[in-house]
Each structure stands twice: as structure tokens, then as C-alpha cells.
Write an enzyme that holds these catalytic residues in place. Structure first.
Site, PDB file in Angstrom:
ATOM      1  N   TYR A 198      -7.917  30.051  15.660  1.00 15.75           N
ATOM      2  CA  TYR A 198      -7.086  31.034  16.362  1.00 15.75           C
ATOM      3  C   TYR A 198      -7.572  31.227  17.798  1.00 15.75           C
ATOM      4  O   TYR A 198      -6.764  31.455  18.706  1.00 15.75           O
ATOM      5  CB  TYR A 198      -7.088  32.366  15.612  1.00 15.75           C
ATOM      6  CG  TYR A 198      -6.199  32.365  14.388  1.00 15.75           C
ATOM      7  CD1 TYR A 198      -4.849  32.665  14.491  1.00 15.75           C
ATOM      8  CD2 TYR A 198      -6.709  32.044  13.142  1.00 15.75           C
ATOM      9  CE1 TYR A 198      -4.024  32.661  13.381  1.00 15.75           C
ATOM     10  CE2 TYR A 198      -5.907  32.036  12.015  1.00 15.75           C
ATOM     11  CZ  TYR A 198      -4.565  32.341  12.133  1.00 15.75           C
ATOM     12  OH  TYR A 198      -3.752  32.327  11.016  1.00 15.75           O
ATOM     13  N   GLU A 228      -5.137  35.361   4.888  1.00 17.53           N
ATOM     14  CA  GLU A 228      -5.569  34.015   4.481  1.00 17.53           C
ATOM     15  C   GLU A 228      -6.891  34.065   3.725  1.00 17.53           C
ATOM     16  O   GLU A 228      -7.065  33.361   2.720  1.00 17.53           O
ATOM     17  CB  GLU A 228      -5.670  33.122   5.718  1.00 17.53           C
ATOM     18  CG  GLU A 228      -4.306  32.765   6.301  1.00 17.53           C
ATOM     19  CD  GLU A 228      -4.352  32.435   7.775  1.00 17.53           C
ATOM     20  OE1 GLU A 228      -5.435  32.040   8.278  1.00 17.53           O
ATOM     21  OE2 GLU A 228      -3.304  32.567   8.443  1.00 17.53           O
TER      22      GLU A 228
END
Length: 400
Positions: free
Chosen positions: A98, A140
Site C-alpha cells: 500500500y 485482509e
């Protein structure tokens, strides 16, 4: 959620960012793959990148999330986040990636919008990004924990126990764990990621619905050979699986993921599919038939011809096992192979009984799902009762 100061800035700049988002994401991917070519080789779908569909999906997700934050400040678009998180978890996306995305995305925003990106604007949009990213990371990690998957341990070797040709362009693979360990449970409607090494050394990943019964001693996936249209390339992974993976071969699979799962409870159901979208519906039908489901179950499917309809016999047989099951098939070109009662044309629910309290599950090409969803809404089925699974990038079937 979004701070009041940032909300004012995002609301004021959303039209400019939204209007340029396609240009921003195109530049973002160019920058990302120049700096990290391994991501294109081993993570991102090269076919979708060539066609531009993955870029549209990222643009839609980021803009949708920002819009939701400013229009509904007390809510979070959890349905959207869950769908993305399941896909990311099945691909093995790590939290550190990310930061890579953020670096190149914000560089692209600055390049496209230039002087309009002041420190205040950059800070506000940075807050949007990390609200979205941190929410996804948390979901997640929870998904991995539920499946006993450790960080960096996404892939497990499976062996092809059988390969069955269903139609000219569709084959099914029966798979068993190569290590002999127990099969992971899955919910009817879920998928696995399959990773294969291609001739050029790339390790490409695709997601396929589990099409067999949840309690089977093997797992089944059904793979359609993707043929490129309008100048787009053929599907790399589907072609490799069709042409080079046979009985005894080994492939890497993720644990099962996917948020569109047949829910527990009674009441009438509609399972509507088109093309290879029948695969998650098969797992649902297996579960319903195995449980002796007493509610009304209406199976609807659309295809080009009877010869293109993979698992037609399975769909009919499973529907017939249900006390109140029925199957309705439409073919654009029925030819002489259609069974009695099959219809010509595209799926039309006007003559299909839709009992009150219906829950609907859809899977197939986006135009098909949009059309069926619109018909359901016109018939009074609430949007909250219509669930759908998208193959490939989610281009925002339902924006309302």
C-alpha cells in the site's frame, strides 16, 4: 472517519480529481510498473492492464470511496471494501505494498493536477487514501486469520486429480492438496486464486469460482478459455491451463475467499447466471440439494447456444433434486439442441415467478447482471436482496 477540515477540501476538489482520475490512474500504473516491473509480471493481470479495465477499476474504487466519505460522513462503504479486501487477500497483497501504491498514486496526482495540489489538498487526499488502505489492511488481516493463513504464505501446491472437457472452450479441473493435508472449507459462491508460471517466466494469477460441492474430497474449478475481443489479447492463464496443465500437474492455489456467499436461512432464492457465471451457482445448488432446501429455488441461465452452456446438465439435475426447484434457460441461438421449455433470446424474467421475500444471486458479464438487476428492481425486489459476483475488475455494477 474523514476529519472536518479534510472533508471540506475533498468535497471542493472531488470534481477536479474525479474528472482527471482516468488520466491519473494511467500515469500511476506507468510509474508503478517502471519502478516495480515485478508487480506487472507476477501480480497484476497483464491482459486487464493491456485492455485498460484494471485502471478503470482503481479509478472507480478510489473515487467511490472519497465520494462516500463526504456524502455519508457517518458511514463507511463496507460492501465495497469487503469485495476489494477478499480479492486482495486471495492475491497475497501485503500491507507494505500500500505504501508503494500511495507513493506513485500521489506523484501521478501531482503531475496531472499541477499547482492545484497544494499542501492542504495533498494532506486531505492522503487522509482519504490511508482511511481506505488501513480499512482494507485490517479486513485482509482478519480474513487471513480466519483461514489460518500466515503473512507471506498465500500459496499452497495442489495436484490435478482429473481434467474434464465441458464444452469446446471450457474445462473443469478436480484438484487435491499435494501435501495431503485436509481441504480448507469454503462457502458456496467463493473463489480461489490460481497462480501459474508462464513460458516467459511470469507468474500470473487469476481467480476462479469453486464449482463443486463444498463437502467433496476434491475441489473443482471450471475454466473458460478467454479469447481476446476488439484487439485485446487472449487470456494468458486460461490458455495455459487448457493447453499445458493436465492430470498429475501441480498448480498453486490460495485459500478460498469471496464475500458473495449463499447465506443461511429459508425463503425463496433466485440463482441467475450467464456464460461461465454458472460456476458459483453450481456450488450453491450443490449445498442446497445436499441440505434438502425446502424453499423455492429458481435457476436462471443465459448463453450463446446450448453447446456453449457448461454444466447445463448439472444445473438441471440439481434443480430437479430440490422440492421446489425449477430451471429456466435462454439461448441467443437455440438451434436444434435446445431442450423443451428452453427459450430463445436473452434472459427475460417477466414470465418467471418471483415470490415475495426473494433473495437473488447474480454472476456473469456486467451487461447481463445490470439487465437482470434492473428487472428485479422493477419487479419490487429490494436492492439489498440482490447479491452479485464480478469476474475480473469490478467496474461498479451497482452505484446506488
Amino acid at each position: 472517519m474523514l476529519s472536518e477540515k479534510s472533508a471540506v477540501t475533498v468535497r471542493a476538489t472531488l470534481p477536479a480529481v474525479g474528472g482527471a482520475i482516468s488520466e491519473i490512474t494511467a500515469l500511476f500504473y506507468d510509474r508503478l510498473f517502471t519502478a516495480h516491473p515485478e508487480l506487472l509480471r507476477d501480480l497484476f493481470n497483464r491482459g486487464n492492464q493491456a485492455a485498460g479495465t484494471q485502471r478503470e477499476a482503481l479509478a472507480g474504487a478510489f473515487a467511490h470511496f472519497a465520494t462516500a466519505l463526504v456524502e455519508h460522513p457517518g458511514q463507511r462503504p463496507d460492501a465495497m471494501l469487503a469485495r476489494i479486501a477478499h480479492k486482495h487477500a486471495s492475491l497475497g497483497i501485503s500491507p507494505g505494498q500500500y505504501r508503494i501504491v500511495r507513493e506513485h498514486l500521489f506523484a501521478a496526482i501531482a503531475d496531472v493536477l499541477g499547482g492545484a495540489v497544494t499542501e492542504e489538498v495533498a494532506a486531505a487526499w492522503d487522509e482519504v487514501f490511508w482511511l481506505m488502505a488501513n480499512a482494507l489492511i485490517a479486513i485482509e488481516q482478519r480474513l487471513h486469520a480466519e483461514r489460518g493463513v500466515l503473512a507471506g504464505d498465500t500459496w499452497r501446491l495442489w495436484e490435478v486429480a482429473a481434467k474434464v472437457r465441458e464444452t469446446e472452450d471450457v474445462v473443469s479441473f478436480r484438484l487435491r492438496p499435494a501435501d495431503g493435508r485436509p481441504l480448507p472449507d469454503f462457502g458456496p459462491g467463493q473463489y480461489v486464486s490460481v497462480r501459474v508460471e508462464l513460458p516467459d517466466g511470469a507468474r500470473q494469477i487469476r481467480q476462479y469460482s469453486l464449482s463443486g460441492a463444498p463437502g467433496d474430497t476434491t475441489r473443482r474449478i471450471t475454466v473458460k478459455r478467454e479469447r481476446g475481443l476488439a484487439g485485446n489479447p487472449d487470456g494468458e492463464v486460461s490458455a495455459h491451463l487448457h493447453d499445458h496443465v493436465g492430470e498429475g500437474a501441480r498448480v498453486e492455489l490460495s485459500a478460498p475467499y469471496g464475500d458473495v456467499v449463499l447465506a443461511d436461512g429459508g425463503g425463496p432464492l433466485l440463482l441467475a447466471s450467464a456464460g461461465i457465471g454458472c460456476t458459483p451457482m453450481l456450488a450453491m445448488l450443490h449445498r442446497l440439494a445436499g441440505d434438502g432446501y425446502a424453499g423455492a429455488v429458481t435457476v436462471v441461465h443465459g448463453d450463446r447456444t446450448p453447446g456453449h452452456h457448461a454444466h447445463a446438465a448439472d444445473q438441471r439435475a440439481l434443480a430437479e433434486k430440490l422440492p421446489r426447484g425449477s430451471a429456466h434457460f435462454w439461448y441467443e441461438d437455440p438451434g436444434t439442441d435446445a431442450a423443451p421449455g428452453d427459450r430463445a433470446g436473452r434472459v427475460d424474467l417477466s414470465g418467471v415467478d418471483l415470490p415475495e421475500g426473494l433473495r437473488a444471486y447474480l454472476c456473469g458479464p456486467l451487461p447481463f447482471m445490470r439487465a437482470v438487476r434492473a428487472q428485479l428492481l422493477e419487479r419490487g425486489v429490494p436492492a439489498s436482496a440482490v447479491h452479485y459476483e464480478v469476474f475480473g475488475p469490478d467496474l461498479w455494477l451497482a452505484r446506488d
